[in-house]
Design an enzyme around this catalytic site. Structure first.
Site, PDB file in Angstrom:
ATOM      1  N   ASP A  85       3.470   2.970 -10.255  1.00  0.00           N
ATOM      2  CA  ASP A  85       3.980   2.162  -9.263  1.00  0.00           C
ATOM      3  C   ASP A  85       3.370   0.750  -9.567  1.00  0.00           C
ATOM      4  O   ASP A  85       2.652   0.469 -10.414  1.00  0.00           O
ATOM      5  CB  ASP A  85       3.810   2.622  -7.718  1.00  0.00           C
ATOM      6  CG  ASP A  85       2.392   2.556  -7.412  1.00  0.00           C
ATOM      7  OD1 ASP A  85       1.362   2.549  -8.142  1.00  0.00           O
ATOM      8  OD2 ASP A  85       1.959   1.900  -6.280  1.00  0.00           O
TER       9      ASP A  85
ATOM     10  N   GLU B  70       0.068   0.279  -9.675  1.00  0.00           N
ATOM     11  CA  GLU B  70      -0.637   0.857 -10.509  1.00  0.00           C
ATOM     12  C   GLU B  70      -1.317   2.068 -10.122  1.00  0.00           C
ATOM     13  O   GLU B  70      -2.681   2.273 -10.645  1.00  0.00           O
ATOM     14  CB  GLU B  70      -1.587  -0.160 -11.401  1.00  0.00           C
ATOM     15  CG  GLU B  70      -1.158  -1.562 -11.581  1.00  0.00           C
ATOM     16  CD  GLU B  70      -1.794  -2.434 -12.429  1.00  0.00           C
ATOM     17  OE1 GLU B  70      -2.913  -2.920 -11.808  1.00  0.00           O
ATOM     18  OE2 GLU B  70      -1.449  -2.622 -13.099  1.00  0.00           O
TER      19      GLU B  70
END
Ligand code: NOJ
Ligand code: NOJ
Length: 417
Positions: A196, A199
């Site tokens: 995402d 991270e």
């Protein structure tokens, strides 16, 4: 300072309408701060583009080289930061001349073209690059598929601008090849799990899907306009897939949009599904909106996010005239899990865009309360004491201020008409 003294004098003289004068002067101080913060933000961003020792076109996430080291070119941050200059090329009151703005975009394009061709683990899904343009090969959450989507959408807008100024040839020759590498990847990976934008979680994300959808739709239109019809058809069918995947995050029974689904790897403690990424997804795809900002589920989600952060951060307990300091998601542990400038500014921008000046201003005043006297904005704000934390001068914080500020300006001018 002068205004502050004047305010004191008026109050001491016991003006009958001292309170009104106070409000008016308070408002002037706020307006002055907004204007000053705009200039500071633009200057700070320019300092973080192609700083000494980097390949031309690099956008560093922050000048901070340790604790944390953010002296890298992150694909997502870079695209969101360069959006600020693209908006000026598109006509929003420019600070720089068009030739300077164009130069910034061409440098960014050159850096991108170079970085797309350097060896990497996951092709253009690579999240960050060293400042010399090579992929950073440290262990990291990869791929992150929102980056190439954001970047493609930006270069598509740059292409539109070039076409409108008679430079279609340059678009075909120089810009389209870079866009196409990103779009081919985004289109091919549409079903694949990705890390995402924070991270941290490998799985399916609303933010990643919404940004992919927007890039694929705009890319399809662009491909058609420059005559690549087969590509246009493929892009639009992948865009439709991305759209239906994005809608699968709408959960009517929970009365919210659920940001992450189908976790496969990474952190495993996000239970609420609430994440400011959901609001950011909509703000970052305004050219190709998935839904209205006033959609019921969007409003319910925003409200839940706000209520949650209001209850969990100590700095939100007092100071009710300020908007709620907003974080990434409630379960966040990074640096202890704190409010972020860019998250709080997203709420300001959201309210301006839906026409609510007062509410937007409350969030802006919250931001003003935590920046330092020189307008510096870091990544985070301590949830306990309100001081700034983590990467200093985060480039994305300044970009987030500027897009919120622009939304405010536009709202004000629509009210005058
Ligand atoms: C660094 C990432 O950039 C940040 O988003 C994350 O929260 C931490 N690593 C912890 O995983
Ligand atoms: C951590 C954030 O979670 C991520 O979104 C960002 O790209 C990097 N820091 C760099 O600013």
């Amino acid at each position: 300072m002068r205004k502050f003294l004047l305010f004191l004098t008026l109050t001491m003289l016991g003006f009958a309408n001292g309170a009104d004068a106070g409000v008016r002067i308070g408002k002037e101080i706020f307006d002055d701060w907004l204007k000053k913060q705009r200039l500071v933000s633009e200057r700070k961003i320019l300092k973080n583009i192609s700083p000494p020792g980097t390949r031309r076109g690099a956008v560093v996430a922050s000048p901070s080289k340790h604790d944390p080291n953010y002296f890298y070119h992150w694909v997502r941050d870079a695209a969101l930061v360069m959006d600020v200059w693209m908006r000026q090329l598109e006509g929003y009151t420019p600070l720089l001349r068009n030739t300077e703005l164009e130069k910034l975009m061409w440098d960014f394009l050159d850096f991108t073209g170079y970085s797309q061709s350097t060896p990497a683990y996951v092709g253009v899904g690579e999240p960050r690059y060293n400042v010399d343009g090579t992929a950073n090969l440290d262990p990291w959450g990869r791929p992150q598929n929102d980056g190439p989507a954001l970047r493609a959408s930006l270069f598509i807008r740059f292409s539109r601008y070039l076409i409108s100024t008679g430079r279609e040839g340059l678009v075909r020759e120089k810009v389209w090849p870079v866009i196409q590498r990103d779009l081919d990847y985004v289109g091919e990976q549409i079903y694949a799990p990705s890390f995402d934008l924070w991270e941290e979680v490998k799985g399916d994300h609303f933010y990643t899907r919404v940004t992919a959808r927007a890039a694929l739709f705009s890319g399809s239109e662009m491909a058609r306009d420059v005559g690549f019809y087969a590509k246009a058809a493929w892009l639009s069918s992948q865009a439709a897939v991305a759209e239906s995947l994005a809608f699968s995050h709408f959960d009517e029974s929970r009365e919210q949009i659920v940001e992450n689904m189908n976790r496969q790897d990474g952190i495993d403690y996000k239970w609420s599904g609430l994440d400011v990424a959901t609001v950011l997804a909509l703000l970052h795809t305004r050219q190709k909106p998935l839904v209205n900002l006033t959609d019921v589920l969007v409003m319910q989600t925003a409200e839940k996010i706000e209520r949650m952060f209001h209850s969990i951060y100590n700095i939100n307990k007092n100071l009710d005239h300020l908007g709620t300091a907003i974080g990434r998601y409630p379960e966040d542990h990074y640096y202890g899990g704190n409010p972020w400038f860019l998250a709080t500014l997203a709420f300001a921008e959201y309210f301006y865009l839906v026409g609510n000046l007062d509410e937007g201003d409350r969030y802006m005043r919250r931001v003003r309360y935590h920046v330092d006297g020189d307008g510096r904005m870091d990544e985070q704000i301590s949830r306990e004491n309100g001081y700034m934390l983590s990467a200093h001068d985060l480039t994305w914080s300044y970009a987030a201020f500027l897009t919120a500020y622009e939304a405010r300006q536009r709202l004000l001018s629509s009210k005058i008409k």
